[in-house]
Design an enzyme around this catalytic site. Sequence first.
Site, short mmCIF file in Angstrom:
data_model
loop_
_atom_site.label_atom_id
_atom_site.label_comp_id
_atom_site.label_asym_id
_atom_site.label_seq_id
_atom_site.Cartn_x
_atom_site.Cartn_y
_atom_site.Cartn_z
CD1 TRP A 264 40.27 31.16 -12.17
CD2 TRP A 264 40.87 31.60 -9.76
NE1 TRP A 264 39.59 31.91 -11.44
CE2 TRP A 264 39.78 32.45 -10.35
CE3 TRP A 264 41.49 31.75 -8.73
CZ2 TRP A 264 39.24 33.24 -9.65
CZ3 TRP A 264 40.84 32.43 -7.80
CH2 TRP A 264 39.71 33.50 -8.14
CG HIS A 265 44.09 24.71 -8.99
ND1 HIS A 265 43.86 24.15 -7.86
CD2 HIS A 265 44.45 26.14 -8.87
CE1 HIS A 265 44.50 25.04 -6.73
NE2 HIS A 265 44.81 26.18 -7.46
CD GLN A 266 41.27 27.26 -15.03
OE1 GLN A 266 42.29 27.58 -14.55
NE2 GLN A 266 40.13 28.29 -15.40
#
Length: 482
Positions: A406-408
Amino acid sequence: MSVLLVEAGGDDRDPAVVNPEMWPLNQGTERVWDFTTAPDPALNGRSLPYAMGRVLGGGGSVNVSIWIRGHRDDWDFFARETGDPAWGHDNVRRLFDRIESGPMWVQNTQDIHPYGEAVLAAAEENGFPRYANPNGALMNSERGTAPRQEIIRDGRRQSPYQSYVALRPRPNLTVLHDALVTEVLFDGNRAVGVKVRHAGQNLDIHASAEVVLSLGAVGTPKALMLSGVGEAAQLREHGIGVRAHLPGVGRNLNDHPVLAHVWHAADGADFSGPLESRAGVFWNLTSDAGDPPSILYAVPGAQTSQTVAARGGLPEHAATFLLGVRMHNTGQVRLASADPSVNPIIKTGFFTDPADSGSVLRALETARAIGMAPALKPFLKEEALPGPVGRDASLDYLRDAVQTFWHQSGTARMGRDDMAVLDSRLRVIGCEGLRVADASALPRVTVANTMAPSVLVGEQAAEFIRSDHGLSAGPEVSSATP
């Protein structure tokens, strides 16, 4: 200047937000966007759950609460990409010092489980220097290990929303939640407001000064494209008039894949208590490293993908190293429809460059060496997955096991080339009165977790807006303020 903050989700008072240990319970609820990536041949045809925050505070209200500034090389790279020293490490460090002594509560983790201590010791046995926390000296080094820093105080999440907004109400700020921004309104090439769906009504809300998008690395490019800002051919495909031809909108999707390295737990190993990602190991952090940056977090249980879990045979008593490696290729966010209620098409780019295979296998070897170190013998017995199965089988397992950290980021990046979407002051190129202030502005994903860099982007945006409009900074605030 008056400010309206519009949030698609609801308030942040749910126990799963307030209590950081309950963060996984937000998955699958109304507090996240339940995006799904497109089926991907590079991932054995799999689609990945790709949730992002949909609540006051966004990802900072539903994440794991880890605070990592990003490496010196990241910020100096951003300065080179933009041609602006404001993004360089020296200036960014000044801003982080102000953030951490002002609005945000950031502390060293208070509960290091013996297993976490053993992971730190095992990394030291493999030549990783130990640091007090993952910021400061470690973020100037090539490698290291450290207990985490976090935005937790007395067991409660101190999210960016709570820290900047809820705890410091301002008479010039209005918050409107459960309101979906569907489009930016323009007068010519100037942004003058937004279209919003709220309480069953479609509203046009006008702005006298600026519109600032902070919708995340999926939502921001989607909103830009729905507003006619993006690659002209893609916009015309969906019957959207072209406001500004910016082919970089939605491109350059950066993220860290999670690669689950599962271990059989040693007999009698005790994993009870607060364990979630309390210890981290970081390597290949500098620009001259042969492989891209890698991270390792240690968690209890066999935490791998649903695809792997559905096969059965996972060890009941287990622990997992969650590996993240910056991929060589990037992904893309594209419109699926001109209807704002339809989720976009997301492609991660994971494993699409042949070089990724070598990088992840070498990261796996580093993780193996840490897991087999004497310090971890009381907790880990032997590797369970992928196990000693050879190169091809290991890669096949990793393609089936990969998930997202979830490091978009990166889908509306700053820069000076033809694929740039923003200038160095976060202004959308070719548009007036429109900025972006979220991780989509970053030219690449930083070495680890992206909450702290996202807050830094917000601080930069505030400085630019104050400067451009001749506004004073206002009084300094302290994180000790009740």
